[in-house]
Design a protein around this motif. Structure first.
Motif, PDB file in Angstrom:
ATOM      1  N   PRO A  85      40.993   7.290  69.937  1.00  0.00           N
ATOM      2  CA  PRO A  85      40.342   6.847  71.182  1.00  0.00           C
ATOM      3  C   PRO A  85      39.666   7.981  71.960  1.00  0.00           C
ATOM      4  N   TYR A  86      40.025   9.215  71.663  1.00  0.00           N
ATOM      5  CA  TYR A  86      39.476  10.361  72.395  1.00  0.00           C
ATOM      6  C   TYR A  86      38.297  11.012  71.684  1.00  0.00           C
ATOM      7  N   ARG A  87      37.967  10.527  70.523  1.00  0.00           N
ATOM      8  CA  ARG A  87      36.876  11.121  69.744  1.00  0.00           C
ATOM      9  C   ARG A  87      35.565  11.020  70.523  1.00  0.00           C
ATOM     10  N   ARG A  88      34.968  12.163  70.756  1.00  0.00           N
ATOM     11  CA  ARG A  88      33.674  12.301  71.450  1.00  0.00           C
ATOM     12  C   ARG A  88      33.678  11.769  72.887  1.00  0.00           C
ATOM     13  N   ILE A  89      34.841  11.561  73.457  1.00  0.00           N
ATOM     14  CA  ILE A  89      34.918  11.014  74.812  1.00  0.00           C
ATOM     15  C   ILE A  89      34.336  11.982  75.851  1.00  0.00           C
ATOM     16  N   ASN A  90      34.401  13.268  75.568  1.00  0.00           N
ATOM     17  CA  ASN A  90      33.878  14.276  76.487  1.00  0.00           C
ATOM     18  C   ASN A  90      32.707  15.041  75.886  1.00  0.00           C
TER      19      ASN A  90
END
Length: 112
Positions: free
Chosen positions: A29-34
């Motif tokens: 779920p955090y992949r490329r989130i930032n």
């Protein structure tokens, strides 16, 4: 130089992959989130006392970095102390900048 048999190498690789697969799933779920944002990584060495906060960055802290009044976005912990309720409560109650916490349970410190 040490040489290992292909069998041992494949056995080791299979064991490592079995450990890594759940991590890929947990962090999906955090992949490329930032993506495209700047990141500041904070540890808890003595130079953190001289740190001047920067605006509009993602703050990632490790272990005791939560104690330095810098609102963290992410916190990675490996130094949990099972019998130290004060430390564990401090970690559990820390909210930072809507901080997401990740706990690593090392084999020698496994919580049971």
């Amino acid at each position: 130089m040490k040489y290992y048999s292909l069998h041992l190498i494949l056995k080791y690789k299979k064991r490592v992959l079995a450990q890594v697969k759940p991590l890929h799933k947990a962090f999906a779920p955090y992949r490329r989130i930032n993506e495209g944002k700047s990141v500041v990584l904070l540890a808890c060495g003595s130079t953190i006392k001289k740190f001047v906060p920067v605006k509009d960055v993602i703050y990632v802290g490790v272990n005791g970095a939560l104690r330095f009044n810098i609102p963290l976005d992410y916190l990675f912990l490996t130094d949990l102390i099972k019998n130290d309720k004060t430390v564990n409560d401090e970690i559990d109650n820390y909210s930072g900048n809507d901080c997401k916490k990740f706990y690593a349970i090392l084999p020698q410190r496994r919580l049971t």
